[in-house]
Design an enzyme around this catalytic site. Structure first.
Site, mmCIF file in Angstrom:
data_model
loop_
_atom_site.group_PDB
_atom_site.id
_atom_site.type_symbol
_atom_site.label_atom_id
_atom_site.label_comp_id
_atom_site.label_asym_id
_atom_site.label_seq_id
_atom_site.Cartn_x
_atom_site.Cartn_y
_atom_site.Cartn_z
ATOM 1 N N CYS A 259 0.826 -1.219 0.000
ATOM 2 C CA CYS A 259 0.000 0.000 0.000
ATOM 3 C C CYS A 259 0.855 1.262 0.000
ATOM 4 O O CYS A 259 0.740 2.082 -0.882
ATOM 5 C CB CYS A 259 -0.959 -0.004 1.184
ATOM 6 S SG CYS A 259 -0.146 -0.190 2.774
ATOM 7 N N CYS B 102 1.121 -1.570 10.970
ATOM 8 C CA CYS B 102 0.967 -0.605 9.882
ATOM 9 C C CYS B 102 1.432 0.751 10.388
ATOM 10 O O CYS B 102 0.905 1.254 11.380
ATOM 11 C CB CYS B 102 -0.485 -0.541 9.422
ATOM 12 S SG CYS B 102 -0.767 0.721 8.166
ATOM 13 N N GLN C 167 -12.313 12.843 4.620
ATOM 14 C CA GLN C 167 -10.893 12.859 4.252
ATOM 15 C C GLN C 167 -10.103 11.987 5.221
ATOM 16 O O GLN C 167 -10.189 12.152 6.438
ATOM 17 C CB GLN C 167 -10.340 14.287 4.283
ATOM 18 C CG GLN C 167 -10.823 15.167 3.152
ATOM 19 C CD GLN C 167 -10.255 14.776 1.797
ATOM 20 O OE1 GLN C 167 -9.344 13.965 1.695
ATOM 21 N NE2 GLN C 167 -10.806 15.356 0.740
ATOM 22 N N TYR D 44 -20.397 16.900 -6.033
ATOM 23 C CA TYR D 44 -19.846 15.684 -5.422
ATOM 24 C C TYR D 44 -19.436 15.992 -3.977
ATOM 25 O O TYR D 44 -18.327 15.697 -3.546
ATOM 26 C CB TYR D 44 -18.649 15.151 -6.200
ATOM 27 C CG TYR D 44 -18.864 15.025 -7.693
ATOM 28 C CD1 TYR D 44 -19.382 13.854 -8.252
ATOM 29 C CD2 TYR D 44 -18.541 16.081 -8.550
ATOM 30 C CE1 TYR D 44 -19.577 13.739 -9.624
ATOM 31 C CE2 TYR D 44 -18.741 15.970 -9.923
ATOM 32 C CZ TYR D 44 -19.257 14.807 -10.453
ATOM 33 O OH TYR D 44 -19.452 14.696 -11.811
ATOM 34 N N CYS E 12 -8.186 13.716 -7.123
ATOM 35 C CA CYS E 12 -7.257 12.707 -6.623
ATOM 36 C C CYS E 12 -6.660 11.905 -7.776
ATOM 37 O O CYS E 12 -6.004 10.889 -7.543
ATOM 38 C CB CYS E 12 -7.956 11.778 -5.625
ATOM 39 S SG CYS E 12 -9.368 10.900 -6.328
#
Length: 478
Positions: free
Chosen positions: A93, A184, A309, A338, A436
């Protein structure tokens, strides 16, 4: 002379790249998505786990007409930008942990500029500013870990590892294989404690079986964590394949006992085959069905399935850049397309005359309305709208005034062609495009440029350090 000329011609021929072969490559830059980019006679090769400046041996595992994909088998010369990674599985990731943060920002800058120059046709496009993050680790306020009965075993792991249980992250390109994660580094440290406890409980209570998406058998699907970075609140959401609170008791009791920081615990029940971390209904187990977060003096209630967010620290930086681009005087009508849970609309509400948010997901609109009440904002209005067709088909109520400013924050796929083609007809003085995905943003902005709008300013906000993700705020005006 004849032989010399033939040798020269041979040298000019492109190097043959074959699937299954291993070749030497120099990684030149990062491609969008985080893979290294190398070239052989202008033939592009995307290299998994490669970083700019490396000289490597790479194995070609995919060959297409215009490009190939490879993975690093040996680093011959290390990159001058290489840095030690905290995470042993960052390639899943946070793919850029092995690259210095300064160079990460430079590579993302090049990707944005390349998208607009090459795909959008804006030959002289340059970013005006880059807002890097101060907090480089432990910044994510939401994490989703998947339960699985099909663990992906790494070559570095010892023989005899139990492959029948994993709690972690999807292997890229594999819906059925999960890498077991112990730690993580981009989530708060408390999340790692919860991860460890959940694993121990499930391994010791075999009735808590992971769900298998191939056979559709099993109970546990996801462990989702939400953190209030500014409030200290913490939600644990356990997603199961069917409704059985009693079966969850060992996991519930242990987590609540050993992690007193938990302020909310819910159980989402997803009986469908769709591999998603939200359900048809939700059981409240402990506390409230939401946590609170603060951004810019505003308070937001965030439920398990709300969009918010995922970096609260950089989220405020992003919203400030939107406000700066808008250059508000106080008498503007603003449309927020949006709008999700209305965070941008509410952030701007106290600085404008009226703001209207448009969103298709009803639960997000309900969150937006509730958050406007919590913050005592009465000039923010939210409308349910499928923006693919809403404006073009004349669904806008007559009582809604025309906008001075339109803010667009679409999903990764960008705007629907009908929306991007219609947007100029709203006749707003300014359009602020938050994106994004610079590739779809470049496509949409190219359409807007043909309708009379010009790029005035573009700022990149690094929302997700050590990952390939990019966020931009672009101001366009007539």
């Amino acid at each position: 002379l004849y032989i010399a000329e033939k040798l020269k011609e041979k040298m000019r021929e492109p190097v043959t790249v074959k699937k299954g072969s291993e070749i030497e490559l120099k990684i030149e830059s990062l491609a969008f998505g985080g893979m290294g980019l190398a070239k052989l006679d202008d033939f592009v090769i995307f290299v998994k786990n490669g970083i700019p400046g490396q000289h490597v041996n790479a194995f070609i595992y995919k060959k297409k007409k215009g490009f190939a994909e490879a993975r690093v088998t040996k680093i011959i010369d290390e990159s001058p930008y290489a840095t030690e990674s905290k995470c042993s599985h960052h390639w899943i990731c946070s793919k850029l942990q092995g690259l210095s943060y300064d160079q990460q920002l430079k590579e993302k800058e090049k990707q944005v500029e390349d998208a607009f120059q090459r795909l959008g046709g804006f030959s002289d496009f340059k970013l005006n500013d880059i807002r890097g993050a101060e907090k480089l680790y432990n910044y994510r306020n939401k994490m989703e870990f998947t339960f699985s009965s099909r663990r992906w075993i790494l070559e570095s792991e010892a023989e005899g590892v139990d492959s029948s249980f994993a709690l972690g992250l999807h292997i890229p390109g594999r819906y059925d294989k999960i890498l077991d994660v112990d730690e993580c580094h981009i989530q708060p440290e408390l999340g790692n404690k919860i991860l460890s406890i959940a694993k121990d409980v499930c391994i010791n209570h075999r009735e808590l079986k992971p769900y298998d998406p191939k056979t559709n058998v099993g109970f546990l699907r996801y462990l989702m964590l939400r953190f209030g970075a500014k409030t200290g609140q913490l939600m644990v959401n356990i997603v199961t394949a069917y409704d059985d609170i009693n079966k969850l008791s060992p996991l519930i009791d242990t987590l609540l006992k050993e992690v007193p920081e938990i302020t909310s615990m819910v159980n989402n029940v997803n009986t469908r085959k769709a591999d998603v971390a939200y359900g048809e209904f939700e059981n409240l187990i402990f506390g409230n069905q939401y946590i609170e977060e603060k951004i810019g003096g505003l308070k937001f209630e965030i439920s398990a399935n709300s969009f918010f967010q995922t970096n609260s620290y950089q989220g405020e930086v992003l919203y400030e850049e939107v406000k700066k681009a808008a250059d508000l005087k106080g008498d503007e009508i603003v449309y927020d397309l949006y709008c999700g849970t209305g965070s941008i609309a509410l952030y701007l509400a106290n600085h404008v005359k009226e703001v209207y948010g448009f969103e298709v997901i009803r639960s997000s609109l309900e969150n937006a309305e509730k958050n406007s009440v919590i913050n005592k904002i009465d000039n923010a209005h939210f409308l349910k709208a499928n923006l693919d067709t809403f404006f073009k088909s004349g669904q806008l109520p007559r009582k809604v005034p025309k906008p001075d400013i339109v803010i667009v924050d679409p999903p990764r796929a960008g705007m629907h062609p009908d929306m991007s083609g219609y947007l100029h007809k709203l006749k707003a003085d300014k359009i602020i495009y938050v994106s994004c995905n610079p590739t779809t943003q470049a496509r949409d902005v190219q359409i807007l440029s043909e309708c009379g709008y010009k790029i005035k300013n573009t700022v990149m906000v690094d929302m997700f350090p050590h990952t390939p993700h990019i966020e931009t705020v672009m101001l366009l005006s007539k």
